[in-house]
Design an enzyme around this catalytic site. Structure first.
Site, PDB file in Angstrom:
ATOM      1  N   ASN A  42      59.004  33.465  33.324  1.00 12.14           N
ATOM      2  CA  ASN A  42      58.784  33.083  34.719  1.00 12.14           C
ATOM      3  C   ASN A  42      58.068  34.214  35.452  1.00 12.14           C
ATOM      4  OD1 ASN A  42      61.296  34.413  34.358  1.00 12.14           O
ATOM      5  ND2 ASN A  42      62.158  33.571  36.220  1.00 12.14           N
ATOM      6  N   ALA A  46      55.908  36.393  46.145  1.00  7.52           N
ATOM      7  CA  ALA A  46      56.489  36.483  47.491  1.00  7.52           C
ATOM      8  C   ALA A  46      56.332  35.162  48.241  1.00  7.52           C
ATOM      9  CB  ALA A  46      55.838  37.620  48.263  1.00  7.52           C
ATOM     10  N   CYS A  53      57.535  28.652  36.273  1.00  3.64           N
ATOM     11  CA  CYS A  53      58.618  28.757  35.288  1.00  3.64           C
ATOM     12  C   CYS A  53      58.084  29.237  33.941  1.00  3.64           C
ATOM     13  CB  CYS A  53      59.273  27.395  35.074  1.00  3.64           C
ATOM     14  SG  CYS A  53      60.136  26.756  36.508  1.00  3.64           S
ATOM     15  N   GLU A  55      58.574  27.916  31.049  1.00  3.42           N
ATOM     16  CA  GLU A  55      58.092  26.807  30.220  1.00  3.42           C
ATOM     17  C   GLU A  55      56.627  26.484  30.533  1.00  3.42           C
ATOM     18  OE1 GLU A  55      60.864  27.035  31.982  1.00  3.42           O
ATOM     19  OE2 GLU A  55      62.370  25.586  31.365  1.00  3.42           O
TER      20      GLU A  55
END
Ligand code: THU
Length: 126
Positions: A42, A46, A53, A55
């Protein structure tokens, strides 16, 4: 490669997570049909909506290298609950390989395994 070996690669990927906001590092190891594995972590920002993610990092790396057929993905996280792919990641994985297998780990190293088509039934397709 067995499930544990793929999860081990996902764990290695999690060490490269950029997660200063959630402090929740996640790693993914995406196995293609020919056995090639792409890793992802991941990557937060900000501007929270721009976080990606583990994945999807792995999927984008694979597809951009010409790999679009996936067999399994291992997701490594150490929360109290199994680190299941979020809805967006399920949809993105399903675009390419709706019948692939999803492995998800939690603290202590336990893991579960589900077919993606059970985690995302009746997915959107054009
Ligand atoms: N996260 C992932 O990378 N994969 C998952 O399966 C669940 C959540 C990330 C997104 C965010 O950076 C952090 O974990 C907390 O939600």
């Amino acid at each position: 490669m067995n499930d544990r070996e793929l999860l081990r690669l996902a764990q290695e990927a999690s060490t490269r997570a950029y997660a200063p906001y959630s402090n929740f590092p996640v790693g993914a190891a995406l196995e293609c049909e020919d056995g090639t594995v792409f890793l992802g972590c991941n990557v937060e920002n900000a501007a929270f909506g721009e976080c990606i993610c583990a994945e999807r990092t792995a999927v984008v790396k694979a597809v951009s290298e010409g790999y679009t057929k996936f067999r399994r993905i291992a997701v490594y996280g150490t929360g109290k609950n199994y680190c299941m792919p979020c809805g967006a990641c399920r949809q993105v994985l399903s675009e390419f390989s709706p019948d692939m297998e999803v492995l998800a780990s939690k603290e202590g190293g336990g893991y579960v395994s589900y077919p993606l088509n059970k985690l995302l039934a009746y997915s959107f397709k054009l």
